[in-house]
Design a protein around this motif. Structure first.
Motif, mmCIF file in Angstrom:
data_model
loop_
_atom_site.group_PDB
_atom_site.id
_atom_site.type_symbol
_atom_site.label_atom_id
_atom_site.label_comp_id
_atom_site.label_asym_id
_atom_site.label_seq_id
_atom_site.Cartn_x
_atom_site.Cartn_y
_atom_site.Cartn_z
ATOM 1 N N GLN A 258 111.447 56.700 88.219
ATOM 2 C CA GLN A 258 110.090 57.171 88.463
ATOM 3 C C GLN A 258 109.873 57.442 89.950
ATOM 4 O O GLN A 258 109.266 58.434 90.339
ATOM 5 C CB GLN A 258 109.078 56.132 87.973
ATOM 6 N N THR B 253 101.721 53.392 86.840
ATOM 7 C CA THR B 253 102.215 53.832 85.528
ATOM 8 C C THR B 253 103.343 52.928 85.066
ATOM 9 O O THR B 253 103.439 52.567 83.884
ATOM 10 C CB THR B 253 102.702 55.285 85.603
ATOM 11 N N MET C 108 100.245 56.206 91.728
ATOM 12 C CA MET C 108 100.304 56.545 90.300
ATOM 13 C C MET C 108 101.659 56.175 89.706
ATOM 14 O O MET C 108 101.733 55.657 88.573
ATOM 15 C CB MET C 108 100.040 58.037 90.100
ATOM 16 N N THR D 207 102.054 49.640 83.706
ATOM 17 C CA THR D 207 101.589 49.830 82.326
ATOM 18 C C THR D 207 102.766 49.849 81.362
ATOM 19 O O THR D 207 102.704 49.276 80.266
ATOM 20 C CB THR D 207 100.797 51.140 82.213
#
Length: 280
Positions: free
Chosen positions: A197, A162, A158, A165
């Protein structure tokens, strides 16, 4: 009867099948980028390319939908290879190198890049969506490979997906609104985004913590990671008066955390191993 004099200029050369097909795809990408795909007709493509409509149909008998998908595949093929950089050196430098290639495509083929990501209500189908998704999945798989996690768990997957994106969205915003910003600044900001992140996810996920620690072990002193840490510390220093550091819990991995406080930060591969076994 005298022969007709030769016309000045370059001699005419008939395009090969592949050259003509490529010309029509390039033309379509340009039109799809500047207009909603459903508003672009084959007549528009033919007129822009300087050919007849029947000629466009000869190459794309399936009509606009076939041409649209061919244009998408053309852009997707190049984008899918952007993060396939050599698996050597610091992770942060590899990410920067991959982004250099990705953003070079954005700069050189801005129209095609926009067309790749902006679908239309009429021409968007499961087929076109699959083409766009293939770019995202290929980029993510290449990042997973650099993290030495070819089959990542949910949280690591994820985090990376993410970020992919976010790279897409930032690139489109830069194309539309912010080209005055040097593309190198956009690249460095995007590298920071993934590093942060991953760090945030590592604080909650053992697998990501392992990947981060392995990657950190080959980072160069004074490199991108150190620069990011120093900039973050500067931010904490600005707001230090309003941050109660005592709430962060013990920093010694051997000291048990009080109830309700976060566990001590992971500081080594050994401490990662202990997360799942209950060892201190």
């Amino acid at each position: 009867m005298s022969s007709r004099p030769a016309l000045p200029g370059r001699a005419y050369r008939r395009l090969t099948v592949e050259e003509r097909r490529g010309q029509l795809i390039t033309t379509a990408l340009r039109l799809f980028a500047h207009n909603p795909p459903e508003d672009v007709s084959l007549d528009d493509v033919a007129r822009e390319a300087g050919v007849s409509r029947p000629l466009v149909y000869r190459y794309f008998p399936g009509g606009k939908q076939q041409l649209y998908e061919a244009a998408l595949r053309s852009a997707a093929t190049e984008l899918e290879l952007c993060f396939a950089v050599p698996a050597e050196g610091p992770l942060s430098d590899r990410l920067a190198s991959g982004l250099d290639r990705y953003l070079a495509f954005v700069v050189e083929h801005g129209e095609g890049f926009a067309a790749l990501l902006k679908g239309g209500s009429v021409v968007e189908t499961s087929g076109t969506s699959a083409i766009v998704d293939s770019v995202r999945r290929a980029a993510a798989q290449q990042v997973f490979a650099h993290l030495q996690a070819p089959a990542p768990g949910h949280r690591l997957a994820m985090a990376v997906r993410t970020w992919i994106t976010a790279v897409e969205a930032a690139s489109l915003i830069w194309l539309d609104e912010d080209r005055a910003q040097p593309v190198e600044e956009l690249r460095d900001w995007l590298v920071d985004q993934l590093l942060l992140q991953l760090a945030s996810t590592a604080a909650r996920d053992e697998e990501t913590a392992r990947a981060v620690l392995v990657a950190a072990s080959v980072e160069e002193p004074g490199g991108r990671i150190d620069s990011l840490i120093m900039r973050m510390l500067a931010i904490f220093d600005i707001f230090g008066s309003s941050v109660d550091l005592g709430r962060l819990g013990p920093l010694d991995p051997a000291e048990p955390a009080e109830s309700g406080k976060p566990v001590a930060p992971v500081t080594s591969l050994d401490s990662v191993d202990s997360l799942g076994s209950g060892e201190s």
